[in-house]
Design a protein around this motif. Structure first.
Motif, PDB file in Angstrom:
ATOM      1  N   SER A  76       1.002  -1.309  -0.013  1.00 40.14           N
ATOM      2  CA  SER A  76      -0.004   0.018  -0.199  1.00 40.14           C
ATOM      3  C   SER A  76       0.729   1.367  -0.143  1.00 40.14           C
ATOM      4  O   SER A  76       2.025   1.154   0.109  1.00 40.14           O
ATOM      5  N   ARG A  77       0.070   2.313  -0.434  1.00 37.26           N
ATOM      6  CA  ARG A  77       1.133   3.708  -0.272  1.00 37.26           C
ATOM      7  C   ARG A  77       0.266   4.509   0.457  1.00 37.26           C
ATOM      8  O   ARG A  77      -0.784   4.641   0.964  1.00 37.26           O
ATOM      9  N   ASP A  78       1.137   5.613   1.083  1.00 40.55           N
ATOM     10  CA  ASP A  78       0.535   6.657   1.886  1.00 40.55           C
ATOM     11  C   ASP A  78       1.363   7.725   1.230  1.00 40.55           C
ATOM     12  O   ASP A  78       2.625   7.951   1.398  1.00 40.55           O
ATOM     13  N   GLY A  79       0.588   8.556   0.445  1.00 41.20           N
ATOM     14  CA  GLY A  79       1.054   9.773  -0.442  1.00 41.20           C
ATOM     15  C   GLY A  79       1.368  10.944   0.670  1.00 41.20           C
ATOM     16  O   GLY A  79       2.254  11.711   0.377  1.00 41.20           O
ATOM     17  N   ILE A  80       0.783  11.012   1.522  1.00 44.47           N
ATOM     18  CA  ILE A  80       1.255  12.224   2.689  1.00 44.47           C
ATOM     19  C   ILE A  80       2.486  11.886   3.303  1.00 44.47           C
ATOM     20  O   ILE A  80       3.494  12.693   3.461  1.00 44.47           O
ATOM     21  N   LYS A  81       2.661  10.756   3.609  1.00 47.48           N
ATOM     22  CA  LYS A  81       3.831  10.315   4.215  1.00 47.48           C
ATOM     23  C   LYS A  81       4.940   9.852   3.462  1.00 47.48           C
ATOM     24  O   LYS A  81       6.252   9.700   3.797  1.00 47.48           O
ATOM     25  N   ASN A  82       4.732   9.891   1.968  1.00 48.67           N
ATOM     26  CA  ASN A  82       5.511   9.549   0.865  1.00 48.67           C
ATOM     27  C   ASN A  82       6.269   8.249   1.226  1.00 48.67           C
ATOM     28  O   ASN A  82       7.444   7.969   1.083  1.00 48.67           O
TER      29      ASN A  82
END
Length: 135
Positions: A76-82
């Motif tokens: 998965s990704r977390d764009g805010i946490k990069n």
């Protein structure tokens, strides 16, 4: 500085869970397809999971998994946490390995199906994080 840094490895018992993190600096991970690899002592490197870039309509962040980890691992990704994560559950001793995340400034612009033909050409790798699963 452009880099990937993995973390989250450790010692876990068979059947346990771990979540690995791949944090990027110097660039936006959303714009790149990211691959998790692993390498156990004496064994070849293995691509474990991939998440495609998801920064425009052509790329929807599709995921892919090696047969050996399907239904046990989730990327998965977390764009805010990069950051890209690899959630690992129902771990087995054969999952013991150093885990790396990787991409490339050119081939990372493609989706998982294309980057799979370019693993040897990926130019940006993290330092790896060790996962040890005890029996």
């Amino acid at each position: 500085q452009v880099q990937l840094v993995e973390s989250g490895g450790g010692l876990v018992q068979t059947g346990g869970s771990l979540t690995l993190s791949c944090a990027a600096s110097g660039f936006s991970l959303d714009r790149f397809t990211i691959v998790w690899f692993r390498q156990a002592p004496g064994r070849e490197r293995e691509a474990v999971s991939c998440v495609s870039r998801n920064d425009d309509d052509r790329y929807d962040g599709t995921t892919d998994y090696a047969d050996s980890v399907k239904r046990r691992f989730a990327i998965s990704r977390d764009g805010i946490k990069n950051t890209v994560y690899l959630q690992m559950s129902s771990l087995k001793p054969e999952d013991t390995a150093v885990y790396y995340c990787a991409t490339d400034h050119v081939f990372g612009k493609e989706d998982c199906s294309v980057i799979a033909r370019r693993y040897d050409d990926l130019g940006l790798w993290g330092q790896g994080t060790l996962v040890t699963v005890s029996s």
